[in-house]
Design a protein around this motif. Sequence first.
Motif, mmCIF file in Angstrom:
data_model
loop_
_atom_site.group_PDB
_atom_site.id
_atom_site.type_symbol
_atom_site.label_atom_id
_atom_site.label_comp_id
_atom_site.label_asym_id
_atom_site.label_seq_id
_atom_site.Cartn_x
_atom_site.Cartn_y
_atom_site.Cartn_z
ATOM 1 N N UNK A 22 0.785 -1.304 0.110
ATOM 2 C CA UNK A 22 0.082 0.016 0.144
ATOM 3 C C UNK A 22 0.810 1.150 0.029
ATOM 4 N N UNK A 23 1.944 1.086 0.628
ATOM 5 C CA UNK A 23 2.991 2.272 0.542
ATOM 6 C C UNK A 23 3.178 2.741 -0.993
ATOM 7 N N UNK A 24 3.816 1.510 -1.537
ATOM 8 C CA UNK A 24 4.180 1.946 -3.100
ATOM 9 C C UNK A 24 3.002 2.249 -3.937
ATOM 10 N N UNK A 25 1.703 1.768 -3.804
ATOM 11 C CA UNK A 25 0.569 2.125 -4.314
ATOM 12 C C UNK A 25 -0.127 3.588 -4.115
ATOM 13 N N UNK A 26 0.185 4.083 -2.870
ATOM 14 C CA UNK A 26 -0.322 5.256 -2.459
ATOM 15 C C UNK A 26 0.665 6.318 -2.933
ATOM 16 N N UNK A 27 1.952 6.072 -2.857
ATOM 17 C CA UNK A 27 2.948 7.148 -3.612
ATOM 18 C C UNK A 27 2.631 7.309 -4.865
ATOM 19 N N UNK A 71 -0.405 6.659 -6.468
ATOM 20 C CA UNK A 71 -1.632 7.436 -6.578
ATOM 21 C C UNK A 71 -1.355 9.006 -6.514
ATOM 22 N N UNK A 72 -0.355 9.360 -5.487
ATOM 23 C CA UNK A 72 0.009 11.014 -5.295
ATOM 24 C C UNK A 72 0.759 11.483 -6.641
ATOM 25 N N UNK A 73 1.411 10.448 -7.352
ATOM 26 C CA UNK A 73 2.103 11.091 -8.446
ATOM 27 C C UNK A 73 1.256 11.175 -9.788
ATOM 28 N N UNK A 125 -4.515 15.381 -5.909
ATOM 29 C CA UNK A 125 -3.769 15.161 -4.539
ATOM 30 C C UNK A 125 -2.923 16.243 -4.130
ATOM 31 N N UNK A 126 -3.077 17.205 -3.261
ATOM 32 C CA UNK A 126 -2.161 18.157 -2.869
ATOM 33 C C UNK A 126 -2.128 18.002 -1.755
ATOM 34 N N UNK A 186 -5.928 8.194 10.433
ATOM 35 C CA UNK A 186 -6.591 7.447 9.716
ATOM 36 C C UNK A 186 -6.349 8.324 8.192
ATOM 37 N N UNK A 187 -6.438 7.402 6.996
ATOM 38 C CA UNK A 187 -6.338 7.756 5.818
ATOM 39 C C UNK A 187 -7.335 8.506 4.950
ATOM 40 N N UNK A 188 -7.905 9.509 5.628
ATOM 41 C CA UNK A 188 -9.184 10.146 5.064
ATOM 42 C C UNK A 188 -8.947 10.732 3.550
ATOM 43 N N UNK A 189 -7.892 11.160 3.261
ATOM 44 C CA UNK A 189 -7.859 11.353 1.814
ATOM 45 C C UNK A 189 -7.835 10.222 0.746
ATOM 46 N N UNK A 190 -7.177 9.022 1.167
ATOM 47 C CA UNK A 190 -7.361 8.045 0.357
ATOM 48 C C UNK A 190 -8.680 7.479 0.126
#
Length: 304
Positions: free
Chosen positions: A206-211, A213-215, A220-221, A276-280
């Motif tokens: 999930x770390x790599x997938x969320x990074x 996603x941010x790219x 996502x700001x 909690x990961x609200x933004x994701x």
Amino acid sequence: MNIAIAGGSGLIGSALTEHLTKQGHTVYILTRDATNKPVKEKVHYVEWLHDKATPEKELQGVKAIINLAGESIGSGRWTEERKQAILNSRIESTRAVIDLIKQLTPTLRVLVNASAIGYYGHSTSKTFSEDSEPVDDSFLTKVVNSWETEAAKARDFGVRVAFCRLGIVLDKKEGALPKMLLPYKLFAGGNLGTGEQWMSWVHMDDVVRLFSLAIENSAIIGPLNVTAPNPVQMKEFGQTLASILNRPHWFPTPTFLLKVVLGEMSTLVLDGQKVLPKKSADFDYTFQYATLEPALTDTLKGKN
């Protein structure tokens, strides 16, 4: 997409490089010395942070930079000298990234800067999301705030900036988990301190997938909490770990002893925050590992 990574040879950087290249991206790893590096498809090593380095020439066409550079917070006692090194390493490397961004715009689109949930401070009763403000001015809170402030300067050059605030990343070889594993392997595991402190964890997948996603998601700001949606208290974490390893969970380590042994660094295991990961969730991200037991089982018994 061409993506540059500062700190690309570390725990998260290595996993990100593997993930991104599998997705078809080309990765440029920023390093002080590009000689004798392993040859990998779609991976290039680019020298920086010394007088003869000219990374701006090799990174033309790069669309994103991921900044992971910085001294580990979990190795070595937190002397005043060590604390200064932890802060300086992050500020100095981020300034170097900003200097590089100046020379790569307008092609460069986004800076994804590593950060940490230490931003929020410590609490056993509060729940934090990306909208939350810090509740104290602890060392880690100050470090993260200074780090994000420096990275935010990329906005002056029209670059979108995202801060990936990392929780405890589960990895059996590096980071916090191996230190937690050792007592259980010796049949001496149990609560660290009271066991009431919260642990906001996350699986590496999930770390790599969320990074990623941010790219990829231009909406996502700012902060993005990189934590699983189901944090647990330390006592539950220990009990789950003991169950997976088939070991007892009955030898508590008193708070005072951890403070004597670890000094100020004991805050990493004695204090915590429920994040909690609200933004994701707002972006409909689906976690590969939303709950602890399967995440720990995969981390400890999976192929990697």
